[in-house]
Design a protein around this motif. Structure first.
Motif, PDB file in Angstrom:
ATOM      1  N   MET A   1       0.555  -0.846   0.118  1.00 50.08           N
ATOM      2  CA  MET A   1       0.171   0.200  -0.051  1.00 50.08           C
ATOM      3  C   MET A   1       0.865   1.540  -0.108  1.00 50.08           C
ATOM      4  N   THR A   2       0.829   2.424  -1.020  1.00 47.61           N
ATOM      5  CA  THR A   2       1.156   3.619  -0.862  1.00 47.61           C
ATOM      6  C   THR A   2       1.016   4.569   0.365  1.00 47.61           C
ATOM      7  N   ASP A   3       1.645   4.914   0.528  1.00 56.19           N
ATOM      8  CA  ASP A   3       1.873   5.886   1.769  1.00 56.19           C
ATOM      9  C   ASP A   3       0.378   6.853   1.726  1.00 56.19           C
ATOM     10  N   ALA A  20      -8.509  10.218  15.249  1.00 60.23           N
ATOM     11  CA  ALA A  20      -7.131   9.041  14.734  1.00 60.23           C
ATOM     12  C   ALA A  20      -6.750   7.503  14.934  1.00 60.23           C
ATOM     13  N   PRO A  21      -6.576   6.648  14.287  1.00 59.13           N
ATOM     14  CA  PRO A  21      -6.527   5.715  14.821  1.00 59.13           C
ATOM     15  C   PRO A  21      -5.336   5.357  15.470  1.00 59.13           C
ATOM     16  N   GLU A  22      -5.001   4.103  16.276  1.00 58.83           N
ATOM     17  CA  GLU A  22      -3.981   4.009  16.845  1.00 58.83           C
ATOM     18  C   GLU A  22      -3.170   3.250  15.917  1.00 58.83           C
ATOM     19  N   GLY A  23      -3.102   2.567  14.477  1.00 61.55           N
ATOM     20  CA  GLY A  23      -2.861   1.733  14.038  1.00 61.55           C
ATOM     21  C   GLY A  23      -3.307   1.197  12.826  1.00 61.55           C
ATOM     22  N   THR A  24      -3.137   0.530  11.548  1.00 57.17           N
ATOM     23  CA  THR A  24      -3.600   0.724  10.894  1.00 57.17           C
ATOM     24  C   THR A  24      -3.422  -1.800  10.342  1.00 57.17           C
ATOM     25  N   TRP A  25      -4.505  -2.317  10.089  1.00 59.52           N
ATOM     26  CA  TRP A  25      -3.652  -4.351  10.167  1.00 59.52           C
ATOM     27  C   TRP A  25      -4.379  -4.209   8.882  1.00 59.52           C
ATOM     28  N   ARG A 379       0.448  -5.590   9.947  1.00 57.42           N
ATOM     29  CA  ARG A 379       0.680  -4.568  10.778  1.00 57.42           C
ATOM     30  C   ARG A 379       1.085  -4.259   9.148  1.00 57.42           C
ATOM     31  N   LEU A 380      -0.092  -2.536   8.849  1.00 58.36           N
ATOM     32  CA  LEU A 380       0.354  -1.459   8.493  1.00 58.36           C
ATOM     33  C   LEU A 380       1.077  -0.250   8.614  1.00 58.36           C
TER      34      LEU A 380
END
Length: 381
Positions: A1-3, A20-25, A379-380
């Motif tokens: 995935m691109t930034d 904002a989210p704490e992280g993306t998976w 994790r992304l």
């Protein structure tokens, strides 16, 4: 995935939840190369992960609420109280993340509430494990945010339990294991009884080959009773033979086992499971020998068994397989639970465009794409 794509997804979370989210998976769907309906018979399966995946942007909550939102589903944010979660208390797509959270807590893990925003490119109802991708990405995100480092197979087993107990679908563990454990460039040989794994190199491009996935867009549902009836039939056949599972019938002993069974339905189910386990072993041997194109007839034999013995194909799936083989494909079969969903077609790369056009003409509603073995859940950000 691109930034940029990741940033856009995380902005979507903020638009929904105001922070904002704490992280993306991410967790992928899967294609099962061979080994269908063998997982709940303690047998062998051989899936690989799709590049299509479900993403989850997540932030924890401390007020006992689980709030979930999907870019693909109507209805806005679904809000549930964590303390009230129990089998039968949620409905619709939100049942799956609710089931995962409930199962993790039942297993003794201190998981609280969360805000979760999802999107997905895994076709829903295509037999490509969209539900497993949703479960696995949820479990991975919630456990990592809680500081837990669960082994991937344990994570998959928890997700299976969430679907068995909370959702009420008696699925095996293959789909969740594939989503959690597959690696890029490999098919996963899983021995379900002992949960032993081996990543088998599966390099289509090296031999000038392509694997097409044909999503017929005929929908199916594992929880509608048909899947459970098949599983119950297999268990009844094993019990009639005095065995823990149909996996315990050696291929050389199949004829004796069939003679010992009391009716044709149990004989058909048993014949499929025993021969399908054999087909998994044949595919592994061919891949290990670098003879990938020779797996085609084995795939086709698997479809015939699913069609005639398990009787879970449908006219659209049979049309895809028959059309592909008549057009020069090396092999083809339905994949997934059956009663609709997808088929896979092995073809020479040079022949793939013409074959795709032929299949589109035969089944205009189908979605057709080439695929390669991809990465499991991760994790992304």
């Amino acid at each position: 995935m691109t930034d940029a794509a990741l940033e856009t997804f995380e902005i979507a979370f903020k638009d929904v939840f105001g922070r904002a989210p704490e992280g993306t998976w991410a967790a992928p769907g899967r294609v099962n190369l061979i080994g269908e309906h063998t997982d709940y018979n303690d047998g062998y399966v051989m899936p690989f992960a799709l590049p299509h995946r479900t993403r989850a942007a997540v932030a924890r909550r401390d007020d006992g609420l689980l709030r979930v939102h999907s870019a693909e589903m109507d209805g806005g944010v679904v809000e549930l109280r964590v303390a009230d979660l129990a089998p039968g208390t949620a409905s619709g797509w939100a049942t799956y993340p609710a089931a995962v959270l409930w199962t993790l807590r039942e297993a003794g893990h201190d998981i609280g509430g969360a805000d979760i925003h999802y999107d997905s490119t895994v076709p829903v109802g295509g037999g490509l494990s969209s539900s497993a991708a949703l479960q696995v990405v949820t479990a991975l995100a919630l456990t990592e945010l809680a500081g837990l480092d669960l082994p991937r197979q344990e994570l998959a087993l928890l997700c299976q339990r969430s679907e068995n107990v909370y959702v009420g679908a008696p699925v095996g563990v293959m789909d969740q294991t594939a989503s959690a454990c597959c690696t890029e460039g490999h098919a996963l040989h899983l021995d379900v009884r002992g949960l032993g794994q081996r990543q088998v190199p599966f390099d289509l491009a090296a031999e000038g080959l392509e694997l097409l996935v044909v999503d017929t867009r005929v929908k199916h549902a594992h929880a509608d009773g048909a899947y459970g009836e098949l599983r119950a039939g297999c268990e009844a056949a094993a019990a009639a033979l005095g065995l823990p599972a149909l996996r315990d019938i050696p291929y050389a002993g199949l004829d004796d086992a069939l003679r010992a069974l009391p009716d044709d339905r149990l004989r058909r189910l048993t014949r499929h499971v025993v021969t399908e386990n054999r087909r998994v072993e044949e595919v592994i041997a061919l891949l290990d020998a670098g003879r990938t194109r020779e797996i085609g007839p084995v795939l086709t034999a698997g479809h015939v068994s699913l069609r005639d013995d398990f009787r879970i194909s449908c006219p659209e799936l049979d049309l895809v397989v028959d059309t592909a083989l008549a057009s020069g494909a090396l092999g083809a079969r339905m994949t997934g639970g059956g009663f609709g969903g997808s088929a896979i077609v092995l073809t020479d790369t040079a022949a793939a465009p013409a074959l795709t056009a032929t299949l589109n003409a035969a089944l205009p509603a189908a979605r057709i794409f080439a695929t390669t073995p991809s990465r499991g859940a991760h994790r992304l950000s």
